[in-house]
Motif scaffolding. Structure first.
Motif, short mmCIF file in Angstrom:
data_model
loop_
_atom_site.label_atom_id
_atom_site.label_comp_id
_atom_site.label_asym_id
_atom_site.label_seq_id
_atom_site.Cartn_x
_atom_site.Cartn_y
_atom_site.Cartn_z
N ARG A 1 39.79 40.13 39.05
CA ARG A 1 40.04 41.33 38.43
C ARG A 1 39.53 42.42 39.13
NH1 ARG A 1 41.35 41.04 33.03
NH2 ARG A 1 42.23 38.90 32.27
N HIS B 1 35.03 30.76 36.68
CA HIS B 1 34.61 31.97 35.78
C HIS B 1 34.40 33.24 36.75
CE1 HIS B 1 35.21 29.46 32.27
NE2 HIS B 1 34.42 28.60 33.01
N LYS C 1 36.32 36.82 37.53
CA LYS C 1 35.77 38.34 37.39
C LYS C 1 36.19 39.29 38.68
CE LYS C 1 32.27 37.36 33.99
NZ LYS C 1 30.84 37.42 33.94
#
Length: 403
Positions: free
Chosen positions: A208, A201, A205
């Protein structure tokens, strides 16, 4: 079935975690020296290492001792008591499946809420390929996965004018041409499968951010004179914490990503040769890491070869059967059956024997069969003059009442 799947999942997550840590440490130095695109491509190493961790290393072929049967006698199977209880691996596998389903549902709810908040989509009058939402905070972004589309806010024409508008659309067009929406969909799928791994996770991020910075660099490369205008357009964008899991956002999700993007805009441009060299180096590093993971994979277990004509050197006689016959079964004049599985040693004797099945009558025919296994001898099989061993032997035995 759940055991091998869990083993593969753990192995893949270990490889994935190590690759993510390495990428997190290298992404900023790589971006400074070789450009944002090289840092974005560097993320390829993480899923590549996870995938190759599932590919077994080719094991050398060896000749094994034969798998044989002493007698072709059928017997009813009695399931061991331990097999009836749920195994720990099965429980963990079920928990993992529940976690995957919950993670998928959470992402689906987030996507549905975002799409509902965007409102009704209508094409722009001067560009039918671009869709306009009903609210001012709906974009700009590329929305969707299978059929991604550019979505802009309701006040897009008033907020972005002239060249600034062209820069925003150019940024979203880079996302479409590079397939970033598809990549984000695959990242979401990986987050669902590895819902228990916090590094996955965290990496999603960071990826991105690198994705947006790489798009910024591509736009500036085509419009080198528009750096200041591009930075001002970024600063005038409404920051939002609500993002679509399946989408590529023009506005940043917060000040830290926006700061990274503005820092890149102030960096000096790199030569095309240096950018290409950086991409080649990144691909080489990812391939080397994947090769190292593959080399560390465990070799698959070898199955013993089956020889249809075994050569027994010694087998139990009727006297041996009578000697090891269960006393209570002999007193009750009861017969029975038992099937054992043993490993063939180098000398041809049997070892590591265990009972596969036995008659349901309350007599120790399985234990008697284990005692009989001491008498069996097989002619040692040889390869290039050296004995081979390790093969499995299956021996069904019929016990008749001794006379």
């Amino acid at each position: 079935m759940s055991g091998p799947i869990l083993e593969a999942l753990i192995r893949a997550n270990l490889a994935l975690a190590l690759a993510i840590v390495a990428v997190m440490l290298l992404r900023r130095p790589v971006r400074r020296r070789f450009g944002p695109l090289a840092a974005y491509v560097l993320w390829l190493a993480a899923p590549l290492c996870a995938l190759v961790s599932l590919v077994p290393v080719h094991a050398p072929t060896t000749v094994m001792a034969p798998a044989v049967e002493f007698a072709a006698t059928a017997a009813r199977t009695v399931a061991p008591a331990a097999a009836k209880a749920p195994a720990l691996a099965t429980i963990v596998f079920i928990l993992w499946e529940i976690g995957v389903a919950l993670a998928f549902a959470l992402f689906a709810i987030r996507q549905a809420r975002f799409v509902r908040a965007v409102g009704r989509l209508t094409p722009l009058d001067d560009n039918r390929a671009v869709l306009r939402g009903e609210h001012v905070d709906a974009g700009p972004l590329v929305l969707g996965w299978l059929r991604p589309r550019i979505v802009v806010p309701a006040d897009f024409a008033d907020r972005f004018e002239g060249e600034a508008r062209a820069l925003v659309l150019a940024h979203e067009d880079v996302h479409l041409r590079r397939g970033d929406a598809t990549i984000n969909g695959l990242v979401v799928a990986l987050q669902c499968l590895c819902w228990f791994n916090p590094l996955v996770h965290l990496a999603a991020k960071a990826l991105r951010v690198d994705q947006e910075i790489a798009c910024d660099a591509a736009v500036i490369e085509r419009h080198p004179h528009a750096r200041r205008l591009y930075a001002e357009t970024l600063l005038s964008t409404v920051l939002t914490v609500n993002t679509a899991p399946l989408g590529c956002h023009w506005p940043a999700a917060g000040p830290p990503p926006l700061k990274e993007r503005l820092t890149m805009l102030n960096a000096a441009s790199l030569t095309p040769l240096r950018r290409k060299a950086g991409l080649a180096l990144v691909v080489l590093v990812a391939s080397a890491a994947a090769g190292a993971v593959w080399a560390a994979n465990p070799a698959p277990a070898l199955e013993p070869a089956v020889i249809t004509r075994p050569d027994w050197a010694q087998k139990p006689t009727a006297d041996d059967l009578a000697r090891f016959y269960p006393a209570d079964a002999a007193a009750a004049k009861a017969g029975g059956r038992a099937t054992i599985s043993c490993t063939v040693a180098v000398a041809g004797n049997l070892e590591n024997c265990r009972v596969l099945r036995q008659s349901e009558e309350p007599y120790a025919f399985g234990e008697a069969a284990i005692q009989l296994s001491q008498i069996f001898r097989m002619q040692p099989q040889t390869l290039d003059g050296k004995p081979t061993a390790g093969g499995k032997v299956t021996i069904p035995i019929l016990f008749s009442v001794p006379k």
